[in-house]
Design an enzyme around this catalytic site. Structure first.
Site, short mmCIF file in Angstrom:
data_model
loop_
_atom_site.label_atom_id
_atom_site.label_comp_id
_atom_site.label_asym_id
_atom_site.label_seq_id
_atom_site.Cartn_x
_atom_site.Cartn_y
_atom_site.Cartn_z
NE ARG A 184 53.41 28.33 -110.89
CZ ARG A 184 54.33 27.46 -110.43
NH1 ARG A 184 53.77 26.88 -109.38
NH2 ARG A 184 55.26 27.24 -110.98
CE LYS A 185 50.32 23.51 -115.53
NZ LYS A 185 50.18 23.69 -114.26
CB VAL A 186 51.12 29.94 -121.03
CG1 VAL A 186 51.09 31.15 -121.78
CG2 VAL A 186 52.59 29.37 -120.50
#
Length: 377
Positions: A184-186
């Site tokens: 879910r992170k960049v």
């Protein structure tokens, strides 16, 4: 379906993982060391230590600071529950404080009010990639002689301005910063985390803690020309990252500037598309912060029902998520009796909209139209 998030992984990362697999060294090894060097250079931190996930990073940060029973650690409740679980892992007491009235980050004024003689540390979350007020929090930590840990799980690629100069989150301004590489992170390594610090003694503790307290890492022992027998100096953990993950992470780091630029453009476009919706509160970026826009969070009008709006979006093929959770409302912490009205309102009135680098403008238009129709109905 337009998903809430989508990692950007391609041939570059696949080939890096393949090379790591074919090298024969798949556990923590040379790729992990290279990933640490790359990340350290990116954020300008003297030391970076890769681990299995950000929860492990936060736990190790507090253990390295010798946080234990009888100690208090100030933290926002308005964060993923791992932020405060790590305090409990150490036997310490989380002291919850509310968020700022116009945002989603911890309120430095309330932190100052919560400090007691038992306070040993502050955990400051850069929520959804938006930098928190590090200048105020760092001043508080220095004045009271307590540690400052940055939960930068969402903040790889975010920036903050100090003394007129922009610098990356993770340098760090506190004692330790902790990052996540969850999908879910960049940027992602599947699962994974990183700790950065200026303090070589803390970095040395991290490296013992992540590998069972072992005095000699595998890379040294396997490359030695003479027999080395390791010692186990402290009670440690198995919090290692694999070389396969690290190889993917190095490819992701190369993409980070373009990923952040794209997300910032999409966030600005959301601002224009949704600007005229009556009662909808859009996220605000302070003039001293540059978010990586890991998430785009909007506050719904008072008349709107959060679950109903989310269901109407889902019916139109648009994923969303509720506002960031509040740990003090969950069973392990509810007995503490905390009352945090701003955090609770943010959880109950906010929703996260889809945002990811591959998102097309037509997809974004669909999201905006679906939200407009849901609110009007």
């Amino acid at each position: 379906m337009i998903p809430i998030a989508l990692p950007l992984l391609g041939a570059q990362e696949a080939e890096a993982a393949r090379a790591a697999v074919l090298s024969g060294w798949v556990s923590q090894g040379p790729e992990v060391a290279a990933f640490e060097r790359d990340f350290s250079a990116l954020v300008g931190a003297p030391h970076a230590c890769a681990v299995s996930n950000c929860t492990a990073a936060l736990h190790m940060a507090l253990k390295a600071l010798d946080i234990g029973p009888g100690d208090e650690v100030i933290a926002p409740s308005h964060s993923f529950i791992a932020t405060v679980n790590c305090i409990r892992y150490c036997g310490a007491k989380p002291v919850f404080v509310d968020i700022e009235p116009d945002g989603y980050n911890i309120d430095p004024a309330r932190v100052g009010e919560a400090i007691t003689p038992r306070t040993r540390a502050i955990i400051a979350v850069h929520q959804m990639g938006m930098p928190c007020d590090l200048a105020a929090l760092a001043e508080l930590s220095r004045r009271h002689g307590i540690a400052l840990v940055e939960d930068a799980a969402c903040a790889a690629g975010s920036q903050i301005r100090f003394d007129g100069t922009w610098e990356p989150i993770g340098r760090p301004r506190g004692d330790i910063a902790c990052f996540s590489f969850h999908p879910r992170k960049v940027i992602t390594t599947g699962e994974g985390g990183m700790l950065t610090t200026r303090d070589p003694a803390l970095d040395e503790k991290f490296r013992l803690l992540r590998q069972h307290g072992m005095s000699v890492p595998d890379t040294v022992r396997h490359g030695a020309k003479q027999v080395i027998i390791e010692d186990y100096l402290i009670v440690g953990y198995n919090y290692r990252m694999t070389d396969i993950q690290a190889a993917i992470g190095r490819g992701q780091l190369a993409r980070l500037p373009e990923l952040v630029a794209r997300r910032r453009a999409l966030a600005a476009r959301y601002g224009k598309l949704l600007a005229d919706l009556d009662g909808l509160h859009l996220p605000r970026e302070p003039d001293w912060a540059r978010s990586n826009w890991q998430s785009f969070c909007v506050r719904l009008p008072d008349r709107a029902d959060q679950r109903d709006i989310m269901q109407k979006l889902l019916d139109r093929g648009v994923a969303s998520r509720r506002g960031i959770m509040c740990a003090h409302r969950e069973a392990p912490y509810a007995q503490d009796g905390a009352r945090l009205p701003l955090s609770e309102r943010a959880q109950d009135r906010a929703i996260l909209l889809p945002l990811y680098a591959q998102m097309s403008e037509s997809d974004q238009d669909r999201v905006a139209e679906a939200l407009m129709d849901a609110l009007r109905s």
